[in-house]
Design an enzyme around this catalytic site. Structure first.
Site, PDB file in Angstrom:
ATOM      1  N   MET A 126     -39.465   8.286 -10.074  1.00  0.00           N
ATOM      2  CA  MET A 126     -40.685   8.106  -9.280  1.00  0.00           C
ATOM      3  C   MET A 126     -41.821   7.664 -10.207  1.00  0.00           C
ATOM      4  O   MET A 126     -43.002   7.843  -9.877  1.00  0.00           O
ATOM      5  CB  MET A 126     -41.024   9.392  -8.537  1.00  0.00           C
ATOM      6  CG  MET A 126     -39.944   9.739  -7.511  1.00  0.00           C
ATOM      7  SD  MET A 126     -40.500  10.789  -6.154  1.00  0.00           S
ATOM      8  CE  MET A 126     -41.035  12.220  -7.040  1.00  0.00           C
ATOM      9  N   LEU A 136     -43.417   7.546 -16.262  1.00  0.00           N
ATOM     10  CA  LEU A 136     -42.279   7.699 -17.171  1.00  0.00           C
ATOM     11  C   LEU A 136     -42.666   8.433 -18.458  1.00  0.00           C
ATOM     12  O   LEU A 136     -43.718   8.174 -19.035  1.00  0.00           O
ATOM     13  CB  LEU A 136     -41.699   6.321 -17.517  1.00  0.00           C
ATOM     14  CG  LEU A 136     -41.205   5.487 -16.325  1.00  0.00           C
ATOM     15  CD1 LEU A 136     -40.587   4.180 -16.823  1.00  0.00           C
ATOM     16  CD2 LEU A 136     -40.195   6.250 -15.472  1.00  0.00           C
ATOM     17  N   HIS A 145     -37.328  10.375 -19.130  1.00  0.00           N
ATOM     18  CA  HIS A 145     -36.821   9.188 -18.430  1.00  0.00           C
ATOM     19  C   HIS A 145     -36.249   8.182 -19.433  1.00  0.00           C
ATOM     20  O   HIS A 145     -35.203   7.582 -19.199  1.00  0.00           O
ATOM     21  CB  HIS A 145     -37.952   8.485 -17.661  1.00  0.00           C
ATOM     22  CG  HIS A 145     -38.542   9.301 -16.550  1.00  0.00           C
ATOM     23  ND1 HIS A 145     -39.833   9.762 -16.581  1.00  0.00           N
ATOM     24  CD2 HIS A 145     -38.018   9.706 -15.370  1.00  0.00           C
ATOM     25  CE1 HIS A 145     -40.083  10.429 -15.457  1.00  0.00           C
ATOM     26  NE2 HIS A 145     -39.004  10.410 -14.705  1.00  0.00           N
ATOM     27  N   GLY A 172     -31.645  13.561 -14.763  1.00  0.00           N
ATOM     28  CA  GLY A 172     -31.923  14.619 -15.737  1.00  0.00           C
ATOM     29  C   GLY A 172     -31.495  15.985 -15.206  1.00  0.00           C
ATOM     30  O   GLY A 172     -31.612  16.261 -14.015  1.00  0.00           O
ATOM     31  N   LYS A 205     -33.073  18.621 -15.782  1.00  0.00           N
ATOM     32  CA  LYS A 205     -34.237  19.468 -15.472  1.00  0.00           C
ATOM     33  C   LYS A 205     -34.261  19.748 -13.971  1.00  0.00           C
ATOM     34  O   LYS A 205     -34.548  20.864 -13.543  1.00  0.00           O
ATOM     35  CB  LYS A 205     -35.543  18.799 -15.913  1.00  0.00           C
ATOM     36  CG  LYS A 205     -36.631  19.814 -16.006  1.00  0.00           C
ATOM     37  CD  LYS A 205     -38.011  19.409 -15.633  1.00  0.00           C
ATOM     38  CE  LYS A 205     -38.242  18.353 -14.660  1.00  0.00           C
ATOM     39  NZ  LYS A 205     -39.203  18.672 -13.613  1.00  0.00           N
ATOM     40  N   ASP A 206     -33.925  18.733 -13.177  1.00  0.00           N
ATOM     41  CA  ASP A 206     -33.809  18.918 -11.725  1.00  0.00           C
ATOM     42  C   ASP A 206     -32.343  19.246 -11.434  1.00  0.00           C
ATOM     43  O   ASP A 206     -31.611  18.423 -10.867  1.00  0.00           O
ATOM     44  CB  ASP A 206     -34.253  17.653 -11.009  1.00  0.00           C
ATOM     45  CG  ASP A 206     -35.716  17.351 -11.280  1.00  0.00           C
ATOM     46  OD1 ASP A 206     -36.574  18.039 -10.732  1.00  0.00           O
ATOM     47  OD2 ASP A 206     -35.985  16.439 -12.094  1.00  0.00           O
ATOM     48  N   GLN A 235     -31.173  19.208  -7.807  1.00  0.00           N
ATOM     49  CA  GLN A 235     -31.130  17.804  -7.334  1.00  0.00           C
ATOM     50  C   GLN A 235     -29.862  17.111  -7.823  1.00  0.00           C
ATOM     51  O   GLN A 235     -29.199  16.383  -7.068  1.00  0.00           O
ATOM     52  CB  GLN A 235     -32.362  17.059  -7.844  1.00  0.00           C
ATOM     53  CG  GLN A 235     -32.272  15.547  -7.690  1.00  0.00           C
ATOM     54  CD  GLN A 235     -33.552  14.844  -8.058  1.00  0.00           C
ATOM     55  OE1 GLN A 235     -34.489  14.820  -7.263  1.00  0.00           O
ATOM     56  NE2 GLN A 235     -33.627  14.264  -9.254  1.00  0.00           N
ATOM     57  N   SER A 289     -42.020  16.591 -17.785  1.00  0.00           N
ATOM     58  CA  SER A 289     -42.091  16.386 -16.342  1.00  0.00           C
ATOM     59  C   SER A 289     -43.306  15.518 -16.051  1.00  0.00           C
ATOM     60  O   SER A 289     -44.342  15.640 -16.729  1.00  0.00           O
ATOM     61  CB  SER A 289     -42.262  17.737 -15.628  1.00  0.00           C
ATOM     62  OG  SER A 289     -42.709  17.527 -14.305  1.00  0.00           O
TER      63      SER A 289
HETATM   64  O1  PAF Z   1     -36.138  13.013  -9.745  1.00  0.00           O
HETATM   65  C1  PAF Z   1     -36.849  12.127  -9.202  1.00  0.00           C
HETATM   66  O2  PAF Z   1     -37.723  11.520  -9.837  1.00  0.00           O
HETATM   67  C2  PAF Z   1     -36.660  11.825  -7.731  1.00  0.00           C
HETATM   68  O3  PAF Z   1     -36.354  12.977  -7.023  1.00  0.00           O
HETATM   69  C3  PAF Z   1     -35.621  10.722  -7.464  1.00  0.00           C
HETATM   70  C4  PAF Z   1     -34.248  11.130  -7.935  1.00  0.00           C
HETATM   71  C5  PAF Z   1     -36.055   9.443  -8.180  1.00  0.00           C
HETATM   72  C6  PAF Z   1     -35.555  10.414  -5.966  1.00  0.00           C
HETATM   73  O4  PAF Z   1     -36.788  10.006  -5.478  1.00  0.00           O
END
Ligand code: PAF
Length: 293
Positions: A32, A35, A39, A150, A152-153, A156, A188
């Protein structure tokens, strides 16, 4: 030299088709924006595993459950493009607008049950539906061989893995280790919203998680260990601990003891900023002994 920015689905598909015609392997790194080195470590890993890479930059409104949070999310496209330029012409930035991703009439959503429940899923209803929907679209648009996310999430990452498996998406999902500041704070995009003082205090979160992980591995009781960790986080200046839980790494089942590879995961609020983090917990020595004996 600047990075090429592609704004349309048709444009990125044409670019990937040209790369494919050259026999190139392709990586995609969904982001998103805003960066940071975390990233960039995903980009480096992507380019180690493939010949070409697409970094996606889309602040996905569907995964925010607060309009204020969406509005406050940092948007730094020019800066992001500058950071990606160092990777040369093997990389493009896919930065679509809202209508390109969700044209009028868009009516489809992807829901992943199980791993999306609890943890961040409890505090942010609908968040993982938004993530699964946009990531499935990005993976289908990019048609890449490998996608990097990553750790970290961590929740996700499990949601994306489940979704990619269940939908038979042909892209390999790779999780990469969390990149941290010197004092341990996980990188983050939200960290830029912390005041200088709050930024310093925030390192208490990974410190408490690591200390608790070591205690659990030594066989300490879960409730007492989590209570101590929560006290340490609050004493450092966090306003609230949203969750602090021990879960199995595979499948994220709640655990009472680390009897298999596990993660200690937390979300906590430093003022208005919600930070998440997690650390691995190896099977407790006593449990490992029981399993071996
Ligand atoms: O982790 C992120 O930045 C977002 O959740 C992602 C995976 C790009 C989806 O929008």
């Amino acid at each position: 030299m600047s990075v090429e920015i592609v704004r349309t689905v048709a444009g990125i598909r044409a670019r990937v088709a040209a790369w494919r015609a050259e026999g190139a392997r392709v990586a995609v790194i969904p982001t998103m924006g805003a960066l940071h080195d975390g990233h960039l470590s995903l980009v480096r890993e992507g380019l180690a595993r493939a010949d070409r890479a697409i970094v996606t930059l889309f602040v996905n409104p569907r995964q925010f459950n607060s309009a204020a949070d969406l509005a406050a999310y940092p948007r730094t496209e020019e800066d992001d493009a500058r950071k990606l330029a160092v990777f040369g012409d093997g990389l493009v930035l896919f930065a679509p607008d809202g209508d390109e991703m969700y044209p009028p009439g868009f009516a489809t959503g992807v829901t992943v049950s199980g791993v999306s429940e609890g943890l961040c899923g409890a505090g942010r209803p609908g968040h993982f539906d938004g993530v699964a929907t946009v990531v499935s679209k990005l993976l289908l648009i990019a048609g890449a061989d490998v996608a990097l996310f990553g750790e970290k999430d961590f929740q996700q990452l499990q949601v994306v893995r489940r979704m990619a498996t269940d939908l038979n998406l042909p892209t390999e999902i790779v999780g990469c280790p969390t990149v941290r500041e010197e004092d341990g704070l996980a990188l983050s995009s939200r960290n830029v919203r912390l005041s200088a003082e709050d930024r310093l205090r925030s390192a208490a979160l990974p410190r408490a998680l690591l200390a608790a992980a070591r205690r659990l591995e030594a066989g300490a009781p879960l409730a007492e260990t989590l209570a101590e960790a929560e006290d340490a986080i609050l004493a450092a200046g966090f306003a609230r601990v949203e969750y602090l839980e021990l879960r199995a790494e595979a499948g994220l089942a709640p655990l009472a003891v680390p009897d298999r590879p596990a993660r200690l995961l937390a979300a906590a609020w430093m003022g208005e900023v919600r930070l998440i983090d997690n650390v691995p917990v190896a099977p407790a020595r006593a449990q490992a002994g029981l399993a071996a004996g």
